[in-house]
Write an enzyme that holds these catalytic residues in place. Structure first.
Site, PDB file in Angstrom:
ATOM      1  N   ILE A   5       0.820  -1.224   0.000  1.00 46.57           N
ATOM      2  CA  ILE A   5       0.000   0.000   0.000  1.00 46.57           C
ATOM      3  C   ILE A   5       0.846   1.262   0.000  1.00 46.57           C
ATOM      4  O   ILE A   5       0.360   2.325  -0.348  1.00 46.57           O
ATOM      5  CB  ILE A   5      -1.027   0.053   1.151  1.00 46.57           C
ATOM      6  CG1 ILE A   5      -0.331  -0.041   2.507  1.00 46.57           C
ATOM      7  CG2 ILE A   5      -2.092  -0.999   0.989  1.00 46.57           C
ATOM      8  CD1 ILE A   5      -1.250   0.398   3.629  1.00 46.57           C
ATOM      9  N   ALA A   9       9.857   6.366   1.930  1.00 50.21           N
ATOM     10  CA  ALA A   9      11.282   6.539   1.751  1.00 50.21           C
ATOM     11  C   ALA A   9      12.025   5.490   2.557  1.00 50.21           C
ATOM     12  O   ALA A   9      13.061   4.996   2.171  1.00 50.21           O
ATOM     13  CB  ALA A   9      11.686   7.928   2.208  1.00 50.21           C
ATOM     14  N   GLU A  10      11.437   5.122   3.678  1.00 55.28           N
ATOM     15  CA  GLU A  10      12.167   4.286   4.611  1.00 55.28           C
ATOM     16  C   GLU A  10      11.754   2.837   4.598  1.00 55.28           C
ATOM     17  O   GLU A  10      12.557   1.947   4.852  1.00 55.28           O
ATOM     18  CB  GLU A  10      11.900   4.833   6.017  1.00 55.28           C
ATOM     19  CG  GLU A  10      13.129   5.268   6.724  1.00 55.28           C
ATOM     20  CD  GLU A  10      12.936   5.151   8.211  1.00 55.28           C
ATOM     21  OE1 GLU A  10      13.768   4.496   8.829  1.00 55.28           O
ATOM     22  OE2 GLU A  10      11.950   5.691   8.729  1.00 55.28           O
ATOM     23  N   ALA A  11      10.472   2.604   4.355  1.00 50.02           N
ATOM     24  CA  ALA A  11       9.973   1.244   4.506  1.00 50.02           C
ATOM     25  C   ALA A  11       8.866   0.957   3.509  1.00 50.02           C
ATOM     26  O   ALA A  11       8.217   1.858   3.004  1.00 50.02           O
ATOM     27  CB  ALA A  11       9.439   1.057   5.926  1.00 50.02           C
ATOM     28  N   ASP A 122       9.697  13.137  13.184  1.00 47.53           N
ATOM     29  CA  ASP A 122       9.243  13.313  11.796  1.00 47.53           C
ATOM     30  C   ASP A 122       7.794  13.782  11.838  1.00 47.53           C
ATOM     31  O   ASP A 122       6.908  13.174  11.258  1.00 47.53           O
ATOM     32  CB  ASP A 122       9.375  11.992  11.025  1.00 47.53           C
ATOM     33  CG  ASP A 122       9.285  12.199   9.520  1.00 47.53           C
ATOM     34  OD1 ASP A 122       9.237  13.358   9.072  1.00 47.53           O
ATOM     35  OD2 ASP A 122       9.244  11.198   8.788  1.00 47.53           O
TER      36      ASP A 122
END
Lengths: 210, 328
Positions: A5, A9-11, A122
């Site tokens: 889904i 950027a990270e996961a 964040d």
């Protein structure tokens, strides 16, 4: 059933059936552009921080996803699928009044986090989901435990930066509403953190200082 | 149309001559190299004023044009070092008055993006702009370039140069650090500071300088570790901004764009997110006059004029304060 889904950027976030529950499987995949040692260190510590601080955030009264399973070594977290809309995508679809009250609520939760010694790291409108009446905070990968004014100021500056870069049409209105909520839950400590937010912004390169 | 652009925001004095059909007729650079330490604004400004006449003449000669052929004078109005900016602005005003041509003030950061688009053919990129004085990730949204991420303190180039000086490497630090880093093997653990889409280099600089002073590491390992850590941070904020904006293109520009390791990271990230990568060639990526001239043409054609009364320089002129009518 299994559905990617989001590729953040990270996961990667995969929605799937897990023992009869619909869950999100969040995997911090290795980045080939990063040195393997650095990559491993970042993925492992962020997964670890995320799971422990999500629980701590719940204690402070801020809605976060339920955790089902955590695997630090492989940087995988299995958690509740929060149905709803990211605040980022919602802002433009609301009336003035709805927008204000939403950001007062977001500000209150930010204050609850800071009061409990949680720095989100964040704090942006992409990381907050409106789910029914609840405003759920997600993505605690950059979070840490601290009561320092400096870290609170940096956290608040992130929210203000996001309002300036992405929600520029409502920046002042939304910042005001956010600060109202933040003051409610932070009480006497609010002003110091909000002053620091301005100071952090001015520390950047090429900013009008007056 | 032919524009002459004056760039003097920091240590580079640049005079560029560019046509409205994207021909760079001249791009003269005269770089001030400090005798010791970093850039001293007054010394750099003195260098610029002493060499301005020669640079302008050289640009006209190279382009094969005379003052009469020039249609507009563009100059970098900010951001940058006050004394350097004023030297360029004074020369541009004088030139415009003497030739009787309109003056156009240009934002230096916007010019980096615009010439990058011109040189590479990118249309609507997310831009990572990295140099001695700037570190930012920006993209165009409704009338302006918005800044999605940037350094909270010092710029990447500043971090590299300061370490290079401490380690006795060449100035500017980037190229020498890159050469030494190729021979490094060991990754020394260093602070990695990403705050959302922003980052901070001051802690990294303090830590790497401390590691240097211990005398326990080879300079190659230090350079390797500094590069790996600093560029991974840039990679992460770029990737975050790319995921956030969903831009179809990724542009790398600024003096630090010359670094091959960083270019590799940008290519990897673009590929991962299905975006097209563009690396601006160094002559147009580092500070230069052609970028000012080209942006001047775009601005002029969109109706931007800078009468002398409003042509004062602005050392803190943020990119997101500038209206960009030529893109709307």
């Amino acid at each position: 059933m299994e559905e990617l889904i989001a590729r953040g950027a990270e996961a990667d976030l995969v929605l799937r059936d897990w023992n009869g529950l619909m869950v999100i499987v969040k995997t911090r995949k290795p980045k080939k552009y990063r040195h393997p040692e650095l990559d491993y260190r970042l993925r492992k510590t962020r997964t670890n921080h995320e799971s422990s601080i999500i629980c701590k955030a719940k204690e402070s009264g801020v809605p976060t996803p339920l955790l089902y399973q955590v695997d630090n070594e492989n940087a995988v977290i299995v958690m509740e699928y929060v149905e709803g809309t990211k605040i980022r995508d919602l802002v433009d679809c609301l009336t003035d009044e709805e927008r204000m009250s939403l950001f007062v609520q977001i500000g209150r939760h930010a204050g609850q986090l800071h009061r409990a010694g949680i720095i989100h790291g964040d704090l942006t409108t992409s990381n907050i989901i409106k789910s029914g009446d609840r405003v759920v905070f997600i993505d605690f990968g950059l979070s840490e435990v601290s009561y320092e004014v400096e870290k609170r100021g940096v956290d608040l500056n992130l929210m203000n930066r996001m309002l300036t870069s992405t929600h520029y049409a409502y920046q002042e209105q939304l910042l005001d509403a956010f600060m109202t909520g933040y003051r409610e839950t932070m009480g006497n400590d609010a002003e110091e953190a909000l002053d620091r937010m301005d100071e952090v912004a001015k520390r950047g390169r090429y900013i009008e200082k007056n | 149309m032919i524009a002459l652009g004056v760039e003097s925001t920091a240590d580079n004095l640049g005079i560029g001559i560019v046509t409205s059909d994207k021909q760079v007729l001249a791009n003269i650079l005269d770089i001030h190299v400090p005798q010791e330490g970093g850039i001293h604004p007054r010394e750099a400004a003195r260098h610029h004023s002493e060499n301005m006449g020669t640079a302008i003449k050289k640009a006209l000669d190279t382009a094969g044009v005379t003052g009469k052929d020039i249609d507009i004078i563009a100059f970098a109005q900010g951001p940058g070092l006050g004394p350097c900016l004023r030297t360029g602005a004074t020369s541009a005003r004088a030139l415009a008055a003497y030739l009787g041509k309109p003056l156009v003030g240009v934002n230096h950061c916007v010019a980096h993006v615009e010439v990058g688009r011109m040189a590479t053919g990118a249309e609507d990129p997310l831009t990572l702009y990295v140099s001695g004085g700037n570190t930012m990730v920006s993209g165009y949204e409704s009338g302006r370039y918005r800044i999605f991420g940037e350094t909270l303190d010092i710029a990447i180039g500043n971090c590299l140069d300061t370490f290079a000086r401490a380690a006795g490497l060449e100035y500017p630090g980037g190229p020498d650090i890159e050469r030494k880093a190729k021979l490094g093997e060991k990754l020394i653990p260093l602070p990695y500071t990403v705050k959302g889409m922003d980052l901070s280099y001051s802690g990294l600089l303090t830590a790497i300088t401390g590691e240097l002073e211990t005398g326990k590491h080879s300079v190659e390992d230090l350079c390797f570790s500094l590069q790996e850590t600093a560029y991974a941070m840039l990679g992460e904020i770029t990737e975050r901004a790319l995921a956030h904006t969903g831009k179809p293109e990724l542009l790398l520009t600024g003096g630090v764009a010359a670094n091959k390791r960083l270019a590799g990271i940008v290519n990897d990230i673009a590929e991962e997110h299905g975006a097209e990568p563009f690396i601006v060639p160094i002559r147009l990526a580092a500070d230069n006059g052609a970028m000012i001239a080209w942006t001047g043409i775009e601005a002029y054609n969109a109706g931007v004029r800078t009468p002398v009364e409003t042509s004062h320089v602005n050392p803190n002129w943020r990119m997101d304060q500038v209206e960009v009518p030529w893109r709307s």
